[in-house]
Design an enzyme around this catalytic site. Sequence first.
Site, short mmCIF file in Angstrom:
data_model
loop_
_atom_site.label_atom_id
_atom_site.label_comp_id
_atom_site.label_asym_id
_atom_site.label_seq_id
_atom_site.Cartn_x
_atom_site.Cartn_y
_atom_site.Cartn_z
N GLU A 164 12.87 -16.16 -25.73
CA GLU A 164 13.74 -15.69 -24.65
C GLU A 164 12.99 -15.30 -23.37
O GLU A 164 13.17 -14.21 -22.84
CB GLU A 164 14.59 -14.52 -25.16
N GLU A 269 19.56 -20.30 -34.72
CA GLU A 269 20.26 -19.05 -35.03
C GLU A 269 21.77 -19.26 -34.91
O GLU A 269 22.46 -18.53 -34.20
CB GLU A 269 19.80 -17.92 -34.09
#
Length: 380
Positions: A164, A269
């Site tokens: 991220e 995910e």
Amino acid sequence: MKRKRWTVSFLCICGLIIGVTAHKKADHTRKSVLKDAYAGKFYIGTALNESQIEGKNEKEVALVKEQFNAIVAENCMKSERIHPEENTYDFTLPDKFVAFGEQNGMQINGHTLIWHSQAPEWFFEDGDGNTVSREVLIQRMKEHIHTVVGRYKGRVKTWDVVNEAVLDNGNLRKSKFYEIIGEDYLKLAFEFAREADPEAKLYYNDYSTALPEKRKGIVRMVRKLQEQGVSIDGIGMQGHVDINTPAIEEFEKSILAFSELGVKVMITEFDMTVLPSPWEKTGAEVSAKFEYSKEMDPYKEGLPHNIVRTFDSRCAAFFKLFLKHEDKISRVTFWGVNDGNSWRNNWPVPGRTDYPLLFDRNNQPKSAIDSILAVVYNNR
């Protein structure tokens, strides 16, 4: 004599019927297992929480063994957990996690080495609470990566090296790693991981990767690293989606854009919330938090049929997309085993009841599984 022959014939017929029935039952059982259905296409994975790693919930552990052939640790390998103090590592749970994967012949994925969130404060401060120098943070980062990756060299096959680092607008996140080291922290993280285990597959991982500007930002970042000689093996698309967004077409554009960089794509995910959003964003920024309200928690007693149908249909649509690009995708991992232990129940509104996964709170398969299985079997 005739009676004897008739008896033998009858027994043979009974045996044949029993054998056919057993074969059909075994075949049905095999066809209801996700990892078997998608064998030869891509790995089907799940994230394990601490209770599952410890083996405290036998039904959930059995479900993991039955349905999945890849695992990732939900939290215990994040730097805050595995390296809580400068000279202290806690490998208790990570060791058990890796051993579980090895004992069950699963692909083991390490998550995550460098992430602005869930990083210990001491990473960035000296003994007096002052911000450390660039050189000190680089050394700490190197030592952390070498120690963690080195411990599992040859055992953990893939690592989310950086997590991220790109904002939704495509710009690099101004994290403490960025502020202290500069953009070079990205290059250094991958270089340190490559030094620690030259054979491991190294990934960049992020959410909201279907957003056009973020897609461009990730492509720009990875391409620049490649031009600097950095070896990146894959890009992880987290896949935290809802029943309306993102558009399948935008998700596909990102799969194509990332694969054109010469790397593999992983859906790392995957989950799908059915709950209303209290904000305009659809990502997975863990720092976001909103107060609970009944309006934001409409399905406390269960899902209406129309929502179930929408969920099932959208799951099938995503898996049709994954199957279409099976040559580019190496793994699809669900972020959790069942609805009850999904992080979605508490993010971004704590205390809600969500239904984002394929197994319910009693570890029973939901109808979405039939939709996902039908995708692959109808394609053969």
